[in-house]
Design a protein around this motif. Structure first.
Motif, PDB file in Angstrom:
ATOM      1  N   ASN B 214       1.302  -1.047  -0.347  1.00 11.69           N
ATOM      2  CA  ASN B 214      -0.356  -0.044   0.311  1.00 11.69           C
ATOM      3  C   ASN B 214       0.982   1.381  -0.241  1.00 11.69           C
ATOM      4  N   ASN B 217       0.182   4.878   0.658  1.00 11.26           N
ATOM      5  CA  ASN B 217      -0.242   5.644   2.443  1.00 11.26           C
ATOM      6  C   ASN B 217       1.530   5.624   3.765  1.00 11.26           C
ATOM      7  N   ASP B 807      -5.415  -1.657   2.969  1.00 13.18           N
ATOM      8  CA  ASP B 807      -6.547  -0.808   3.330  1.00 13.18           C
ATOM      9  C   ASP B 807      -6.764  -0.305   4.078  1.00 13.18           C
ATOM     10  N   LEU B 810      -7.467   1.671   6.823  1.00  5.66           N
ATOM     11  CA  LEU B 810      -7.273   3.340   7.050  1.00  5.66           C
ATOM     12  C   LEU B 810      -7.984   4.264   5.944  1.00  5.66           C
ATOM     13  N   ALA B 824      -2.496   8.110   6.828  1.00  6.62           N
ATOM     14  CA  ALA B 824      -2.516   7.579   5.757  1.00  6.62           C
ATOM     15  C   ALA B 824      -3.359   8.670   5.274  1.00  6.62           C
TER      16      ALA B 824
END
Lengths: 166, 1256
Positions: B214, B217, B807, B810, B824
């Motif tokens: 990810n 972030n 994800d 977040l 985030a």
């Protein structure tokens, strides 16, 4: 991430298997067999990487292995690990075993698989590399073994007493 | 009792231990299974005993048996028993067994929670270590939830051994319990700068693992990682960080620019191959991310390619392999630089190592050009012949086809050659890819009109020699080729030299052994051939010959009529009846050939693979609506559809052929021609381009010899592809000679006449003209086909699923009442930077959510304005005191950085986003384009970006800040609603951690330490923004925060609000520097120059800019005088205006909220290095938690511990001074005892605290 660490001998007999993801016992054996099949047919002087088998991983996973005398050390890793780094890690692992067992040979691994697990636990935890410094690993392993010994000594007097009584 | 233990020990002496078990198994090689089953019985007995030593021994043996593949889950409870032994020896055995065989569905796991918690908090570090190791293997969502807090506490354990394990296991906890990510993240981040390299490495490991899934972030961590990269010497850490940067660069091109230089340095300096390789990899990633619209980094590419060449040339196979792997990444964006190493890659094709050969094959794909295609394929064909093992050979086959067919056959100059290659490939033994070859044959024959004559001849030969393909049972896969051959011969039968012979070949009895679908094609195409044959024979007026042909059909077709395959049977019986009818007519001497061939008139055009999908649904058509009433779903009806299908199909299909009469066909053909004329995608064949192929040997001379050999032979009479290589060479030479005479103009004509785009080949390639002027017919698309953007999306993309995995916490966090969402939130900035590309790439789903967010922000912006009005009143008091302290500002620095012994790492701040921007905008290569884009996107008119050095784009921060406030207020609401104690407790814990962020709109409850549950009333909103200056045009409010990245910097955030009806522009912010504090100005500007505020303000709009100041001494508060100049622009006039202000740097603004845990706090107080001071506040009339919250919020403290009406608090200055407070309250009196290693600073901070409360 490291998905699995396998040690087996030239005949495919498992000497240590550590899976960082759950598989059923049958699947584990199948993976060991398949990995052995893949690795054992390779020549000595070819590269140490090969794309993973069907069972373990997928395109993102690689088998990275080293062959020492009668044993294969195989790490199954994904793309977040450095290939050459893992090769070094295998080397560190083997050297640590060599230090801990004093001239390690296959028999040591056969009879003391629990100790091998304990050493490995100081290097890799839950599929992630914990420590790469051999001295640090050995220090921790020794300290734990010392603790184990001191506990054995605690139980000894009882035994001794008993032996004296009889 | 004692006797019992003794007895146990005695029993143990007779038990088998692990070594005995292993020995026993080795001694019973013949009946291993039997021996082990007796051992398992023994173990079961041992497990029943009370003695823990015996049990542990049994469990140890089970662990071994588990490795051999025996299921030991039945002993799970015993394993738990051994785990809970007080002795380390047994505990370790228990945890090892658990880690080997426990998993999420092991039900006894839930019994272990308390035991594990106990072990985690054990005074013995190895108990804790063993528990952590075990837990890392079998952690479940429940365990993760219950133990997350315990593990988090361990992350700040005194022993690095425990710290590193705790940090590492957090990743597993995050995976199982995503909600823990946000609360734990600040501390995880701290660990990036842990003094112990092992802990640091573990933290890097975890964050890299998180970021890989990810990346967006974690973009805000880039500066920190950059610092680590340039300072760390641990190769493991470096490799991880460099790999992480490889994942981050695609999201932030500016990062890439910053990275190139240090990476290049590393490449030059490092001796570790592993590091070098990762550096090269990341540089490649950077280059890929920069490749669009950037000045060329040819030097870097050259360096990479050059280093990779060294790797590939190395004798170490591993390096060779990796070199090729990395090379293939460069290939995608910079094919030319790789192409120059063709020699090396071709050499690797001969390597004895299959892995290396496969990698080299991958590379070949991108290296072909018109010039070298034949040569490369020839080489591959040689490999095909030599290759052992079908997998490698199949791989070669697919690669050959891939290489040749790529980008619409771009590199093929001679299709005759390609057809011969395909025909040669049919001779491969045991390949699975017959269908692939077949589809290529069909594709080429259909789309390249000029090649049809040749293709048909080749296919006819293949059909004639079909026995070679089908003779061997091993070759089943390859007979697919006959499908293509039969269809081509039938469809393009007019090109056949000897259709009669081919017809006979297609009706041989042996055909019946082929798979059904191929037979069906045979039958259908036999009919087409029949039509052609009739035509030629009738033309010769030999009626007998025509009748003989009909007779042949009538004789042979019954074979197919009897076929078990429905399709074959149906087609055969249809055609048989038809031929019988034709024969009748023939006997009456009626000319039938024309009518028969009309059956198959018309041309089949290739249709694009997605054409069907793209046909737009006509208006008013609902495809999901039922045409008839939906059938009832009873089981009995299940079989009916089949029966209906089988019965009715013949009825449907029969009329289909006969109904179409000549007129109708002509009409349709006319219509089609019309359509083709209008279709821009349809490229018509120019008759002139059809050359008759002469070089090939005459097909009619092929002797039909039935040699049935199991060994594959070269198909007799087929031309070898090799000869084309020679021919092609000659042709090219001739052409080259001709070309010299001709002029450029001519070349241009030729190029346009080719009817195909050659856009990517290098200039020299353009010189090579195809042997045949070939028209490649483009596939047909339906009219008004839908636009093709949604083509490439794969809903089953595994990465998408992964994305959700991490994800989720977040994304969901938007609802969560916590402010640390920042981490985030950070990635928003790059997209908002006007990075249109990345925005466009995002999926529509995300887009919509972003839009929503933006709408929300707009609302919040409005709300914020009204809030600020309130704040303004509140903070006026701070202004009044300024002059008292201002005079001391220029005192020399008393405090140096040496006092910061305990280098507690900085936590995340609200300034993260801007930090990243600051950091990135200092990059050596200025990215003016992007920043300009930012301004243009946010504001209407662009502003010259002179001040890009300091505050390039602070806009993204502002909405974020407001969002914080919003989330805070919603938190209050939620808080009231939720009565459940546990919930609250959890939330508070979370808040406690988030609290470490600096916040602009702080909440009060955070001041409650872990675990203390108390229902306290919510706090009124607070803000640290205080009025800086105001006139009728503009209002400025500001907040000052220490910069975490640099101990000598503070960041002043100023919100400018346009109060008038005019447009404010050309704002310049200037401050008169003192000796101690200086405004950071971009390089090249003088010490008195002002900074351009990077935005303009339309009426009623406010915006925030940030300015960095360097300070030397922080022990004293001080004030700086400054001026803001700006132009007020009305419709008709514009005036210069200015506004003076005094910037007040309080000592508080040098403090940074830093978490501290009670153990560390106690140590700090014990150390005796701190000097004390105290202050009493009278008449404070507010709840204690409000008081604490105010101190926390306004003075950047964090609560360490709170007991009733007493609390300890901690903060740290940007230069590392520790400030500890003990706050006690009784009635309306508050006493604060404070300790700090710098008394002056402490005195000033206490004064400021006093002021804060004297105002209430």
């Amino acid at each position: 991430m490291i998905k699995a660490i396998l040690i087996f001998n030239n005949h495919g007999k498992p000497r240590l298997s550590k899976f960082y993801e759950h598989y059923s016992e049958d699947t584990e054996q199948q993976i060991i067999r398949e990995t052995f099949h893949l690795v054992s047919k390779r020549d000595e002087n070819v590269c140490n990487f090969l794309e993973g088998g069907m069972l373990i991983g997928g395109s993102d996973y690689k088998l990275i292995y080293r062959h020492y005398a009668t044993l294969y050390f195989v790490f199954c890793v994904d793309s977040s690990e450095s290939e050459l780094g893992i090769l070094d890690l295998i080397q560190v692992f083997v050297e640590t075993l060599d230090k801990c067992f004093e001239n390690v040979c296959e028999l040591d691994l056969i009879f003391h698989v629990d100790k091998v697990h304990n050493i490995l636990a100081e290097m890799v935890m839950g599929g992630m590399v914990l420590e790469t410094n051999m001295n640090e690993i050995i220090t921790q392993v020794d300290a734990q073994n010392k603790m184990e010994k001191s506990e054995v000594n605690l139980t000894l007097p009882v035994l001794f007493m008993f032996e004296c009584m009889t | 009792m004692a006797l019992k233990i003794v007895k146990g020990s005695i029993d143990r002496m007779f038990d088998k231990n692990l070594q005995d078990l292993v020995r026993g198994i080795r001694n019973h090689k013949e009946d291993e299974a039997k021996y082990i089953s007796t051992c398992i019985d023994e173990i079961k007995q041992e497990l029943k005993q009370d003695n823990i030593a015996v049990k542990a021994n049994a469990v140890c043996k089970l662990t071994y048996l588990q490795m051999l593949g025996y299921d030991v889950s039945w002993a799970a409870f015993n394993i738990v028993e051994v785990m809970s032994s007080s002795k380390f020896t047994y505990k370790r055995i228990g945890y090892l067994a658990a880690s080997q065989c426990f998993h999420e569905s092991t039900d006894v796991i839930m019994l272990t929670t308390n035991q594990i918690r106990k072990d985690l908090s054990s005074p013995n570090q190895y108990d804790t270590g063993v528990a952590l190791t075990g837990l890392s293997c079998f952690v479940t969502p429940d365990l993760a939830r219950d133990l997350a807090n315990d593990i988090m506490t361990l992350m700040s354990h005194t022993k690095p051994y425990i710290r590193k394990k705790a940090v590492l296991i957090m990743y597993k906890v995050f995976l199982k319990y995503p909600e823990s990510l946000r609360p734990a993240f600040p501390r995880l981040k701290e660990k990036l700068e842990d003094p112990d390299p092992g802990v640091q490495s573990a933290a890097v490991n975890v964050i890299c693992e998180l970021a890989r899934r990810n990346p967006k972030n974690y973009l805000s961590l880039a500066p920190l990682f950059f610092k680590l990269m340039t300072s760390s010497t641990n190769n493991w850490v470096l490799i991880k960080i460099i790999k992480l940067f490889g994942a981050l660069t695609p999201l932030e091109p500016r990062l890439g620019k910053k990275l190139i230089e240090p990476l290049t340095n590393l490449i030059h300096s490092t001796s570790a191959m592993s590091l070098l390789y990762e550096c090269v990899n990341t540089v490649i990633a950077v280059l890929i991310s920069l490749s669009s619209g950037m000045p060329n980094h040819s030097a870097s590419i050259q360096l990479c390619v050059q280093k990779l060449r060294i790797l590939i040339e190395d004798s170490d196979q591993n390096l060779k392999y990796l070199g090729l792997l990395a090379m293939s990444k460069i290939l995608k964006t910079h094919p030319k630089s790789v192409q120059s190493h063709k020699d090396l890659i071709l050499q690797c094709l001969d390597d004895k190592d299959e892995s290396i050969r496969l990698r080299a094959l991958d590379l070949l794909y991108g290296m072909v050009s018109k010039k070298n295609l034949m040569e490369i394929v020839k080489k591959l064909m040689l490999h095909v012949d030599k290759a052992e093992g079908t997998t490698y050979r199949d791989e070669l086959l697919t690669k050959i086809i891939d290489i040749c067919s790529q980008s619409n056959y771009q590199y093929i100059t001679n299709f005759e050659w390609y057809i011969s290659i395909l025909v040669e490939l049919t001779r491969l033994e045991g390949t699975r890819h017959g269908h692939l070859i077949a589809s290529q044959m069909l594709d080429v024959a259909i789309r390249v009109k000029a090649i049809r004559v040749f293709a048909v001849a080749q296919m006819a030969t293949l059909l004639d020699n079909a026995h070679l393909l089908t003779g061997n049972m091993q070759r089943k896969g390859i007979c697919e080729v006959l499908y293509a051959a039969a269809w081509i011969c039938g469809e393009f039968s007019e090109h056949l030299e000897n259709p009669m012979q081919t017809l006979e070949a297609m009706l041989r009895p042996k055909v019946a052994t082929l798979p059904g679908h191929i037979q069906a094609v045979y039958v259908q195409n036999a009919a087409k051939l029949f039509a052609t044959v009739l035509k030629s024979q009738e033309g010769n007026t030999e009626s007998t010959a025509a009748q003989e042909t009909s007779q042949l059909m009538i004789d042979r077709l019954p074979l197919f009529v009897q076929s078990a395959n429905l399709e074959v049977q149906e087609r055969a019986s249809c055609i048989l009846q038809l031929v019988k009818y034709i024969q009748k007519l023939q006997q009456k001497d009626v000319e039938v050939s024309e009518e028969v061939s009309a059956l198959f008139a018309g041309e089949l055009n290739p249709v694009a693979p997605k054409a069907q999908k793209k046909v737009p649904v006509p208006e008013g058509l609902d495809l999901d609506a039922w045409i008839n009433e939906p059938p009832s779903e009873s089981e009995s009806e299940d079989e009916q559809p089949k029966a209906i299908f089988a019965k009715e199909e013949p009825k449907h299909s029969r009329p289909r052929h006969t109904e179409v009469d000549e007129k109708e066909l002509a009409r349709r053909r006319e219509a089609r021609k019309q359509e083709q004329a209008n279709n821009p995608f349809y490229i018509k064949a120019s008759p002139s381009s059809q050359k008759v192929y002469q070089e090939g040997p005459g097909v009619e001379h092929i002797p039909v010899v039935q040699i049935d050999l199991s060994v594959p032979l070269k198909v007799p009479g087929l031309p070898m592809s090799d000869q084309y290589v020679k021919l092609e060479e000659e042709r090219r030479q001739k052409e080259r000679a001709e070309k010299k005479k001709k002029e450029k103009k001519k070349r241009k004509e030729k190029r346009s006449g080719r009817g195909k785009k050659h856009d990517s080949g290098p200039e020299s390639e353009e010189d090579i003209t195809p042997a045949h002027m070939v028209d490649i017919v483009t596939e047909e698309m339906p009219e008004n086909a839908l636009p093709s953007d949604d083509d490439e999306k794969d809903p089953n993309d595994p990465h998408k699923a992964l994305d959700i995995d991490l994800d989720k916490p977040l994304a969901d966090s938007e609802k969560l009442p916590v402010r640390s969402h920042r981490a985030a939130e950070a990635p928003k900035s790059p997209t908002e930077d006007g990075d249109a590309e990345s925005a466009a790439l995002q999926e529509p789903k995300k887009k919509s959510s972003k839009e929503k967010r933006e709408k929300k922000k707009d609302k919040e912006r409005d709300r914020k304005k009204s809030k600020e009005e309130k704040k303004k009143k509140k903070h006026k008091h701070e202004e009044k005191e300024e002059d008292l302290l201002g005079g001391q500002a220029d005192e020399p620095a008393v405090q140096s950085e040496e006092t910061s012994e305990v280098a507690a790492p900085p936590t995340s701040t609200s300034a993260e986003v801007s930090d990243l921007d600051f950091w990135l905008s200092n990059a050596p290569v200025p990215s003016n384009t992007q920043e300009a884009a930012t301004v243009a996107a946010e504001e209407a008119a662009p502003v010259p970006e002179a001040a890009s050095g300091t505050a390039p784009d602070s806009e993204p921060d502002e909405p974020k800040d407001t969002e914080m406030e919003e989330s805070k207020s919603s938190k209050h609401k939620k808080k009231k609603q939720k009565k459940e104690k546990e919930e609250k407790e959890k939330k508070k814990k979370k808040k406690h951690h988030h609290h470490h962020h600096h916040s602009d709109g702080g909440g009060g409850e955070e001041s409650v330490q872990n675990g203390t549950v108390e229902d306290e009333e919510p706090l009124p909103p607070m803000s640290n923004y205080c009025l800086l200056a105001e006139n009728s045009y503009i209002k400025m409010v500001n907040d000052i925060q220490g910069n975490l990245q640099d101990g000598s910097q503070v960041v002043v955030s100023v919100i400018f609000e346009n109060k008038c009806e005019s447009f404010l522009k050309s704002m310049e912010f200037n401050v008169l520097d003192s000796l101690n504090s200086k405004l950071q100005r971009p390089e090249g500007s003088g010490p008195h120059d002002g900074l351009t505020v990077p935005f303009q303000l339309p009426p009623g709009v406010s915006n925030e800019a940030r300015f960095v100041f360097t300070v030397q001494s922080i022990v004293m508060p001080q004030k700086l005088k400054g001026t803001l100049t700006f132009i007020v622009k009305n419709e008709d006039s514009s005036t210069h205006e200015k506004l003076d202000f005094k910037l007040h740097f309080t000592c508080t603004s040098y403090l940074i909220t830093t978490p501290c845990y009670s153990d560390a706090f106690a140590k700090l107080l014990e150390s005796g290095d701190l000097k004390g001071s105290s202050v009493r506040l009278e008449g404070v009339n507010m709840p204690f938690h409000h008081l604490l919250a105010r101190i926390c919020f306004h003075h950047h403290f964090s609560v360490v511990e709170r007991i009733d009406s007493c609390a300890s608090m901690y903060s740290r200055s940007i230069q590392g001074h520790h400030v500890c407070l003990l706050v006690k309250t009784s009635g309306q009196t508050v006493s604060i005892d404070a300790k700090c290693d710098e008394p002056t600073l402490l005195g000033n901070v206490l004064d400021e605290i006093k002021q804060t409360f004297s105002q209430c």
